[in-house]
Design a protein around this motif. Structure first.
Motif, short mmCIF file in Angstrom:
data_model
loop_
_atom_site.label_atom_id
_atom_site.label_comp_id
_atom_site.label_asym_id
_atom_site.label_seq_id
_atom_site.Cartn_x
_atom_site.Cartn_y
_atom_site.Cartn_z
N ALA A 227 -11.95 -17.62 -29.09
CA ALA A 227 -10.93 -17.82 -30.13
C ALA A 227 -10.66 -19.32 -30.23
O ALA A 227 -10.98 -20.09 -29.34
CB ALA A 227 -9.65 -17.06 -29.81
N ILE A 228 -10.04 -19.70 -31.35
CA ILE A 228 -9.75 -21.11 -31.62
C ILE A 228 -8.25 -21.25 -31.83
O ILE A 228 -7.64 -20.47 -32.55
CB ILE A 228 -10.52 -21.58 -32.87
CG1 ILE A 228 -12.03 -21.49 -32.62
CG2 ILE A 228 -10.13 -23.00 -33.27
CD1 ILE A 228 -12.87 -21.60 -33.89
N LEU A 229 -7.65 -22.27 -31.18
CA LEU A 229 -6.22 -22.52 -31.30
C LEU A 229 -5.97 -23.77 -32.14
O LEU A 229 -6.55 -24.82 -31.88
CB LEU A 229 -5.60 -22.70 -29.92
CG LEU A 229 -4.08 -22.98 -29.89
CD1 LEU A 229 -3.30 -21.73 -30.27
CD2 LEU A 229 -3.65 -23.47 -28.51
N THR A 230 -5.11 -23.64 -33.16
CA THR A 230 -4.75 -24.76 -34.02
C THR A 230 -3.26 -24.66 -34.39
O THR A 230 -2.65 -23.62 -34.18
CB THR A 230 -5.56 -24.76 -35.34
OG1 THR A 230 -5.02 -23.78 -36.24
CG2 THR A 230 -7.04 -24.46 -35.11
N PRO A 231 -2.69 -25.72 -34.95
CA PRO A 231 -1.37 -25.55 -35.56
C PRO A 231 -1.49 -24.60 -36.76
O PRO A 231 -2.57 -24.44 -37.33
CB PRO A 231 -1.00 -26.96 -36.03
CG PRO A 231 -1.90 -27.88 -35.26
CD PRO A 231 -3.17 -27.12 -35.03
N ALA A 232 -0.37 -23.98 -37.14
CA ALA A 232 -0.38 -23.09 -38.32
C ALA A 232 -0.09 -23.86 -39.59
O ALA A 232 -0.65 -23.56 -40.65
CB ALA A 232 0.62 -21.96 -38.14
N THR A 233 0.80 -24.84 -39.50
CA THR A 233 1.21 -25.62 -40.67
C THR A 233 1.38 -27.08 -40.27
O THR A 233 1.61 -27.38 -39.09
CB THR A 233 2.55 -25.12 -41.25
OG1 THR A 233 3.56 -25.22 -40.23
CG2 THR A 233 2.45 -23.69 -41.73
N PRO A 234 1.30 -28.01 -41.23
CA PRO A 234 1.49 -29.43 -40.90
C PRO A 234 2.95 -29.83 -40.73
O PRO A 234 3.23 -30.98 -40.38
CB PRO A 234 0.85 -30.15 -42.09
CG PRO A 234 0.93 -29.18 -43.22
CD PRO A 234 0.84 -27.82 -42.61
N SER A 235 3.89 -28.91 -41.00
CA SER A 235 5.32 -29.22 -40.87
C SER A 235 6.11 -27.93 -40.81
O SER A 235 5.55 -26.84 -40.97
CB SER A 235 5.80 -30.05 -42.08
OG SER A 235 5.83 -29.22 -43.25
N ALA A 236 7.42 -28.07 -40.57
CA ALA A 236 8.31 -26.91 -40.70
C ALA A 236 8.65 -26.72 -42.18
O ALA A 236 8.19 -27.47 -43.05
CB ALA A 236 9.57 -27.15 -39.87
N ALA A 237 9.45 -25.71 -42.46
CA ALA A 237 9.83 -25.39 -43.85
C ALA A 237 10.53 -26.59 -44.50
O ALA A 237 11.32 -27.29 -43.87
CB ALA A 237 10.76 -24.18 -43.86
N PHE A 238 10.24 -26.80 -45.78
CA PHE A 238 10.87 -27.87 -46.53
C PHE A 238 11.89 -27.29 -47.51
O PHE A 238 11.98 -26.08 -47.69
CB PHE A 238 9.82 -28.73 -47.26
CG PHE A 238 8.79 -27.95 -48.02
CD1 PHE A 238 9.00 -27.58 -49.35
CD2 PHE A 238 7.59 -27.58 -47.40
CE1 PHE A 238 8.05 -26.85 -50.05
CE2 PHE A 238 6.63 -26.85 -48.11
CZ PHE A 238 6.85 -26.49 -49.43
N LEU B 66 1.89 -21.50 -34.15
CA LEU B 66 0.51 -21.82 -33.77
C LEU B 66 -0.40 -20.76 -34.38
O LEU B 66 0.00 -19.60 -34.56
CB LEU B 66 0.35 -21.84 -32.26
CG LEU B 66 1.00 -23.02 -31.53
CD1 LEU B 66 0.91 -22.84 -30.01
CD2 LEU B 66 0.34 -24.35 -31.94
N GLN B 67 -1.63 -21.15 -34.67
CA GLN B 67 -2.61 -20.25 -35.26
C GLN B 67 -3.76 -20.01 -34.29
O GLN B 67 -4.24 -20.95 -33.64
CB GLN B 67 -3.16 -20.86 -36.55
CG GLN B 67 -4.29 -20.04 -37.17
CD GLN B 67 -4.85 -20.66 -38.44
OE1 GLN B 67 -5.00 -20.00 -39.46
NE2 GLN B 67 -5.15 -21.96 -38.41
N LEU B 68 -4.18 -18.77 -34.20
CA LEU B 68 -5.39 -18.41 -33.45
C LEU B 68 -6.41 -17.85 -34.43
O LEU B 68 -6.07 -17.00 -35.26
CB LEU B 68 -5.06 -17.37 -32.37
CG LEU B 68 -4.29 -17.89 -31.16
CD1 LEU B 68 -3.47 -16.78 -30.53
CD2 LEU B 68 -5.26 -18.50 -30.13
#
Length: 493
Positions: free
Chosen positions: A402-413, A459-461
């Motif tokens: 599996a691959i781990l990455t952030p889900a988004t570049p920021s929190a909600a705007f 986080l995104q998997l």
């Protein structure tokens, strides 16, 4: 007793089967929550009478010992899924008050398993958006707020209504769709869990199409386990959908407690984008540490064509949208604006029926498919797509699980915060998610922390094709380490 709306789907299911409360009581509690939260604009149509009828039928089945896997569980349905006898609009004026005479395969399987429909959930028009601000019914409001601020925030899109409703405890789970991140990004913005399954895992039949080679249905819920339970019911081969995969549907919930010992988790260097906030980078590192502490091996990997994914996606998706949305012409159903001839009727109907973002994407798609530009844009984007898919295949063939990455570049705007920005800036919200759709892979977003203003971050998997089980197992490790994230107060009630 705990407020019934505070329960997870799994807890509610256990309570129903042990007869601590009835499906009718559970449904009434959620109907009241929906009615009290109308300021969030998460629901575009409430169906309380329908829900109570279904709940009564569930109580009867539970009494007979015939309970299904989702018996008596109140859910919300994204307004992209056709629901027989219940208005379905894709949150667009062009569909008007369209009431389908058929049920989507995904929702029919939920009702088959005993679920209860509370109503239809808001979404970006035809699922085109990353903030749920393009809906003909107006924007959805995120139940989260920045600490010390009353500023209204977006819930993400396009499944913003689904994510907001789950986060605000208006339903125990919701259907959603993901074309370029429309499940995972709103899940990350609202502290909920969302999984985009492998392309073909869930039938697309009866779901309003955006980009047919990218669209995939999936659930948003409060926990990883709840998502696993929902996905089991939503999945399965459907002969009515030629892209539906004829593969076995595992018991996803059984995989949740499997753990990650012995797994190899890849960390792609290309996702360390320039200008990434330190809190996102720190959260990403924390996720790696949590997985490593449970026995996983962390390895650096490369996905060299990632930088081309966003521009390629925003050629392929509008091109397919241009083709799919040609059917909305004012002739057969939905809105019709009269004209002096049929061409003028088409033009006036589509101009009045489609919002600015949908019109923009149709025009982009029509342009890249037109004679003289097809090879330069669409064909080249499809070649890039093949290379992106090959990048993932190479990594998985090398033994990465599996691959781990952030889900988004920021929190909600903030609501309307991005309206003065160029469309490209809004599209950049999908920078971590579109590769998964381009390659047809499964991806899950799990809440993992908060930013400096108290807003949830995810986080995104990313997993191998049809290996959602590994994502649920790894996602549970992150959830167990980070804890659950619930809005601090119900200011909307």
């Amino acid at each position: 007793m705990t407020d019934l709306t505070d329960l997870t789907l799994t807890e509610a299911r256990d309570g129903l089967l042990s007869k601590r409360f009835s499906a009718t009581e559970l449904t009434k509690a959620h109907i009241a929550a929906v009615e009290a939260a109308r300021s969030l604009n998460a629901f575009v149509l409430e169906t309380p009478e329908h829900a109570l009828d279904q709940a009564a039928a569930s109580d009867a089945r539970i009494a007979r010992g015939e309970a299904g896997p989702l018996e008596g569980i109140p859910l919300g349905v994204k307004d992209l899924f056709a629901t027989k006898g219940v208005r379905t609009t894709a949150c667009s004026k062009i569909l008007g008050n369209f009431v389908p005479s058929y049920e989507s395969t995904v929702t029919s399987q939920l009702w088959r398993d005993g679920a209860v429909m509370l109503g239809k959930l808001n979404n970006d028009e035809f699922a085109m958006g990353s903030s749920n601000e393009t809906s003909a019914f107006g924007p959805v409001v995120n139940p989260w707020r920045r600490e010390g601020s009353n500023l209204q925030l977006v819930p993400g899109g396009s499944s913003g209504g689904s994510a907001a409703a789950v986060a605000a405890r208006l339903c125990l789970g919701a259907t959603a769709t993901d074309t370029g991140g429309s499940i995972r990004q709103p899940a990350a913005f609202t502290g909920t869990v969302g999984i985009k399954p492998t392309y073909g895992r869930c039938s697309r039949w009866g779901t309003v199409a955006f980009a047919s080679s990218l669209d995939q249905a999936g659930p948003i819920a409060k926990t990883v386990r709840d998502c696993a339970v929902l996905l089991t019911s939503m999945s399965g081969h459907d002969p009515k959908d030629s892209t539906s995969a004829n593969v076995r549907v595992p018991d996803f919930a059984a995989a949740v407690a499997r753990g990650v010992k012995g797994l190899k988790i890849g960390i792609p260097k290309e996702y360390r984008v320039e200008g990434m906030p330190a809190e996102i980078a720190d959260l990403w590192q924390a996720g790696q540490d949590w997985l490593k502490s449970e026995g996983a091996t962390i390895v650096d990997i490369t996905l060299p064509h990632t930088k081309y994914a966003l521009p390629a996606y925003y050629i392929v998706a509008p091109a397919e949208a241009s083709s799919n949305l040609a059917r909305y012409d004012g002739v057969r159903y939905g809105l019709r604006v009269p004209g002096q001839n049929i061409v003028e009727m088409y033009e006036k109907t589509r101009a009045a029926g489609f919002g600015p973002e949908v019109r923009r994407r149709i025009m982009i798609g029509t342009y890249v498919l037109s004679a003289g530009y097809y090879d330069a844009y669409y064909l080249r984007a499809q070649k890039i797509r093949t290379l992106i898919k090959r990048d993932f295949e190479t990594v998985f063939q090398a033994g990465v699980d599996a691959i781990l990455t952030p889900a988004t570049p920021s929190a909600a705007f903030g609501l309307a915060e991005m309206q003065t920005a160029s469309p490209v800036e809004m599209y950049l919200n999908d920078v971590f998610t579109v590769t998964v759709n381009m390659a047809g892979l499964p991806g899950i977003a799990v809440p993992a922390g908060k930013d400096g203003q108290g807003l949830p971050l995810g986080l995104q998997l990313i997993g191998r094709p049809f290996d959602e089980e590994t994502l649920f197992a790894a996602g549970q490790v992150i959830e167990s380490a980070a804890g659950r994230f619930v809005p601090p107060q119900a200011w909307w009630a």
